[in-house]
Design a protein around this motif. Structure first.
Motif, short mmCIF file in Angstrom:
data_model
loop_
_atom_site.label_atom_id
_atom_site.label_comp_id
_atom_site.label_asym_id
_atom_site.label_seq_id
_atom_site.Cartn_x
_atom_site.Cartn_y
_atom_site.Cartn_z
N TYR A 269 -47.55 -25.90 72.20
CA TYR A 269 -47.25 -25.29 70.75
C TYR A 269 -46.03 -26.00 70.01
O TYR A 269 -45.12 -26.53 70.88
CB TYR A 269 -46.82 -23.73 70.95
N THR A 270 -45.92 -25.82 68.67
CA THR A 270 -44.98 -26.36 68.24
C THR A 270 -43.97 -25.37 67.95
O THR A 270 -44.42 -24.15 67.89
CB THR A 270 -45.31 -27.03 66.72
N LEU A 271 -42.50 -25.70 67.89
CA LEU A 271 -41.54 -24.64 68.17
C LEU A 271 -40.89 -24.78 66.56
O LEU A 271 -40.14 -25.87 66.48
CB LEU A 271 -40.69 -24.59 69.43
N TRP A 272 -40.75 -23.63 65.96
CA TRP A 272 -39.94 -23.59 64.98
C TRP A 272 -38.98 -22.61 64.82
O TRP A 272 -39.18 -21.71 65.57
CB TRP A 272 -41.00 -23.52 63.73
N THR A 273 -37.93 -22.64 63.92
CA THR A 273 -36.89 -21.56 63.80
C THR A 273 -36.71 -21.42 62.50
O THR A 273 -36.67 -22.32 61.48
CB THR A 273 -35.76 -21.88 64.66
N LYS B 96 -35.22 -16.33 63.56
CA LYS B 96 -36.80 -16.22 64.14
C LYS B 96 -37.10 -17.33 64.75
O LYS B 96 -36.62 -18.45 64.36
CB LYS B 96 -37.53 -15.84 62.78
N VAL B 97 -37.92 -17.05 65.78
CA VAL B 97 -38.26 -18.24 66.71
C VAL B 97 -39.96 -18.07 66.50
O VAL B 97 -40.31 -17.09 66.60
CB VAL B 97 -37.68 -18.18 68.13
N ILE B 98 -40.55 -19.22 66.29
CA ILE B 98 -41.93 -19.36 65.86
C ILE B 98 -42.60 -20.24 66.82
O ILE B 98 -42.29 -21.49 66.92
CB ILE B 98 -42.18 -19.66 64.21
N PHE B 99 -43.66 -20.03 67.53
CA PHE B 99 -44.58 -20.63 68.43
C PHE B 99 -45.84 -20.87 67.49
O PHE B 99 -46.42 -19.86 67.36
CB PHE B 99 -44.84 -20.14 69.78
N ASN B 100 -46.25 -22.11 67.28
CA ASN B 100 -47.01 -22.34 66.12
C ASN B 100 -48.27 -23.23 66.92
O ASN B 100 -47.88 -24.14 67.67
CB ASN B 100 -46.51 -23.20 65.08
N MET C 268 -43.00 -28.99 58.06
CA MET C 268 -44.46 -29.09 57.85
C MET C 268 -45.25 -27.82 58.37
O MET C 268 -46.66 -27.77 58.38
CB MET C 268 -45.14 -30.33 58.46
N ARG C 269 -44.63 -27.01 58.89
CA ARG C 269 -45.26 -25.67 59.60
C ARG C 269 -46.31 -25.05 58.73
O ARG C 269 -45.80 -24.95 57.61
CB ARG C 269 -44.19 -24.71 60.18
N ASP D 90 -49.26 -19.55 63.37
CA ASP D 90 -48.23 -19.00 64.17
C ASP D 90 -48.90 -18.12 64.96
O ASP D 90 -49.64 -17.21 64.65
CB ASP D 90 -47.29 -18.07 63.29
N VAL D 91 -48.82 -18.24 66.21
CA VAL D 91 -49.17 -17.30 67.44
C VAL D 91 -48.09 -16.11 68.06
O VAL D 91 -48.52 -15.05 68.41
CB VAL D 91 -49.84 -18.10 68.45
#
Length: 187
Positions: A101-105, A113-117, A133-134, A139-140
């Motif tokens: 997963y890509t990890l975005w915050t 907020k922490v986002i696994f995409n 670019m998310r 987002d999962v």
């Protein structure tokens, strides 16, 4: 083949070679300032790895300035940060299936907020506008975690793991800020 066609072919080939050389020089120069790192961690029967680029503070104001509050951050520099697990895990109680997963915050002053995409991205930001670019449709898992203020400055952005009371905590730390993401392995 005519002389004109040969010249055109040579010019096109030259432009392609110059483009590749230029991109490799740009990438090399960029990596100098934010070197890439892959960290791995074993928690019970699960293996985790994180690939990310580690920018330096360099006397800059980081959160709220270089990394604006309330905006999606690629969570590092250069390529989008990726998180891989070989087992299903619970992220703050929400199932995250084995995979990459890509990890975005989205940093804020008191919480992030922490986002696994689930989508892979070639780079972390769009070159045209500098925005992350998310794509939210991929987002999962999204969770919100409190900020942990630090007494000492962390000069280089760091991600690391610690095992604690049946959980694994994935820490993200930079400047005077840290957050912890709770991970529980599905046994």
């Amino acid at each position: 083949m005519s002389k004109l066609a040969k010249r055109a072919l040579l010019i096109i080939l030259g432009i392609i070679i110059i483009g590749f050389v230029g991109m490799s020089i740009l990438k090399s120069n960029t990596k100098k300032h934010s070197p890439e790192e892959t960290i791995t961690h074993i928690a019970g029967s699960a293996n985790f790895s994180v690939f990310y680029n580690r920018p330096y503070k360099k006397n800059r104001d980081i959160f709220g300035n270089l990394v604006p509050f309330g905006e999606v951050w690629r969570t590092g520099a250069n390529e989008a940060t990726s998180f891989t697990t070989d087992k299903d895990v619970l992220i703050d109680g929400t199932l995250l299936k084995a995979g990459t997963y890509t990890l975005w915050t989205i940093p804020n002053q008191n919480s992030w907020k922490v986002i696994f995409n689930s989508k892979a991205y070639g780079w972390g930001v769009d070159f045209k506008d500098g925005k992350a670019m998310r794509e939210p449709a991929f987002d999962v898992v999204t969770l919100e975690v409190p900020v942990q203020p630090l007494l000492n400055i962390i000069e280089q952005f760091s991600i690391y793991f610690e095992n604690a009371n049946g959980f694994t905590l994935m820490y993200l730390a930079w400047d005077r800020t840290a957050i912890a993401v709770p991970i529980k392995v599905q046994e």
